[in-house]
Scaffold this active site. Sequence first.
Site, PDB file in Angstrom:
ATOM      1  N   GLU A  45      -3.596 -18.264  13.858  1.00 56.34           N
ATOM      2  CA  GLU A  45      -4.759 -17.406  13.645  1.00 56.34           C
ATOM      3  C   GLU A  45      -4.441 -15.955  14.033  1.00 56.34           C
ATOM      4  O   GLU A  45      -3.878 -15.698  15.095  1.00 56.34           O
ATOM      5  CB  GLU A  45      -5.919 -17.931  14.504  1.00 56.34           C
ATOM      6  CG  GLU A  45      -7.251 -17.250  14.244  1.00 56.34           C
ATOM      7  CD  GLU A  45      -8.360 -17.793  15.153  1.00 56.34           C
ATOM      8  OE1 GLU A  45      -8.039 -18.458  16.162  1.00 56.34           O
ATOM      9  OE2 GLU A  45      -9.543 -17.542  14.847  1.00 56.34           O
ATOM     10  N   LYS A 118     -13.804 -17.929   8.058  1.00 61.27           N
ATOM     11  CA  LYS A 118     -14.196 -18.801   9.182  1.00 61.27           C
ATOM     12  C   LYS A 118     -15.716 -18.953   9.242  1.00 61.27           C
ATOM     13  O   LYS A 118     -16.447 -17.975   9.340  1.00 61.27           O
ATOM     14  CB  LYS A 118     -13.654 -18.181  10.469  1.00 61.27           C
ATOM     15  CG  LYS A 118     -13.829 -19.019  11.728  1.00 61.27           C
ATOM     16  CD  LYS A 118     -13.058 -18.332  12.885  1.00 61.27           C
ATOM     17  CE  LYS A 118     -13.115 -19.086  14.188  1.00 61.27           C
ATOM     18  NZ  LYS A 118     -12.197 -18.501  15.197  1.00 61.27           N
ATOM     19  N   CYS A 155      -9.599 -22.299  13.639  1.00 62.74           N
ATOM     20  CA  CYS A 155      -9.884 -22.453  15.075  1.00 62.74           C
ATOM     21  C   CYS A 155     -11.213 -23.158  15.356  1.00 62.74           C
ATOM     22  O   CYS A 155     -11.300 -24.368  15.153  1.00 62.74           O
ATOM     23  CB  CYS A 155      -9.789 -21.095  15.762  1.00 62.74           C
ATOM     24  SG  CYS A 155      -9.370 -21.256  17.541  1.00 62.74           S
TER      25      CYS A 155
END
Lengths: 289, 289
Positions: A45, A118, A155
């Site tokens: 990331e 995300k 994540c």
Amino acid sequence: MTPIPCTVGLIQMRCGDDPDANMAKALDRIREAARRGANVIVTQELFRTPYFCQRQDMALFDLAEPIPGPTTAALQSLAEELGVVIVGSLFERRAEGLYHNSAAVIDADGTLLGIYRKMHIPDDDQYFEKFYFTPGDTGFCAWRTRHGVIGVLICWDQWYPEAARLTAMAGAQVIVCPTAIGWHDDDPRDVQLAMSDAWETVQRSHAIANSVYLCAINRVGREGRVEHFGQSFAAAPDGRVLHRASPSEEEIVVAELDLARIESTRRQWTFLRDRRIDAYGDLTQRFLR
Amino acid sequence: MTPIPCTVGLIQMRCGDDPDANMAKALDRIREAARRGANVIVTQELFRTPYFCQRQDMALFDLAEPIPGPTTAALQSLAEELGVVIVGSLFERRAEGLYHNSAAVIDADGTLLGIYRKMHIPDDDQYFEKFYFTPGDTGFCAWRTRHGVIGVLICWDQWYPEAARLTAMAGAQVIVCPTAIGWHDDDPRDVQLAMSDAWETVQRSHAIANSVYLCAINRVGREGRVEHFGQSFAAAPDGRVLHRASPSEEEIVVAELDLARIESTRRQWTFLRDRRIDAYGDLTQRFLR
């Protein structure tokens, strides 16, 4: 059907303060992964920068860049040269004052196939992401690349079974999770170890529940009060870990994935057959009390 | 708030052909669990009978019984006598020709609080459940007992993150999973071990993703070509296994659960806060391609 060859290369590295140096290192590691046979290569990331969300600082929005932009151009050029799929995680400047934590999915001919933004944004001491990142509006996606159908979660997304399920339902054979997670200095050692074990457990369970491959790509090394714990891994559709990287060193995980195992696993573990889609409507609720 | 004391007792046992003998053994083990301090006592799946779904035989529908019925009456009486919550898994005859794989939830004063009917029904060699069990129409439930809010999933349900999420959203602090799962003689040892590991991994991940306690209660011992692998366990909201039973012996798992850890875990691991309920609507679809 001819099986589609899929060998992942997961780039686990340390990042310094200089984005250009991080970028040069990542390009170098991608070449090394390709030399070792990888054809689906994924960064951790926000690989171009330190994990800057440890503090809230308006000036740090300057680290963001457009997609397409200079970094995706460089990754596209390298993908085409090497003939490999690349998934790169980037701090995206989408418009004036609108920023995302995104991943660019690039096919093996250099085409930018799409962007995943995300969806789940954390906010916690040393992880002030809600300050920087607008929640994604892409939904959960999968892209048909030359080396398999690839879905991306980033994540915090990786803790959500809904995200993995929807990505698998979009057709993903391999879910890749660029990550920047670490042990917090304030936590006792047993809490740290329970956390990194939970992190792997939840992601392995996504592989199991959906009979897909799951690859996590974490950064490594100390940044401020956080020790990023590496341990990038590739898990098979039955949840077995094919390879797990070091908790403390830079490493490239190269793992050959037999995509035919997805169907053979699903024939034995018939989870998709028996989902009770008539009974899941309340998953769009916050809580039921 | 005064913490609610919750100590689970998970009855892992062998079953013979005689339902009366299995029942007597279970009642005896429930007494033993209570003596050891348990106040939420849970049986394995279909504890009164052998795991009869290894073959399709119409005569076996005679094993079913109504709820309320003689077995729940005996369990209610024992629950009241001991002052413990009991969750008993039963083959339920709901109406002429309508049978479920159910669990009765009985409060510590002997009240029958409700019935959960297994929602996900497997069908596989040695597990011909679709022949016997109508899929449940209860949805996913949680009951406020004197010793905590208890949700129930039954065996195959345990592979579905949707089921665990909805049970947690119904308010469950402890999800209990009566189970009858085993190693198939035809599978090589490494496949058997990957399967039992996946079984535990997925359920631990439900504990983690929802910050709840998760207790699995499996039968043990050989029945036909299946070796039920026991390994009943209680997992904490951070996924740590508090106690894991033997893979080959009868055992009662007694584990004290600190229900206050649910809230403290959720404050650190803020998964419920950040769910993207605007983006989960497609979970009611079969697939997205």
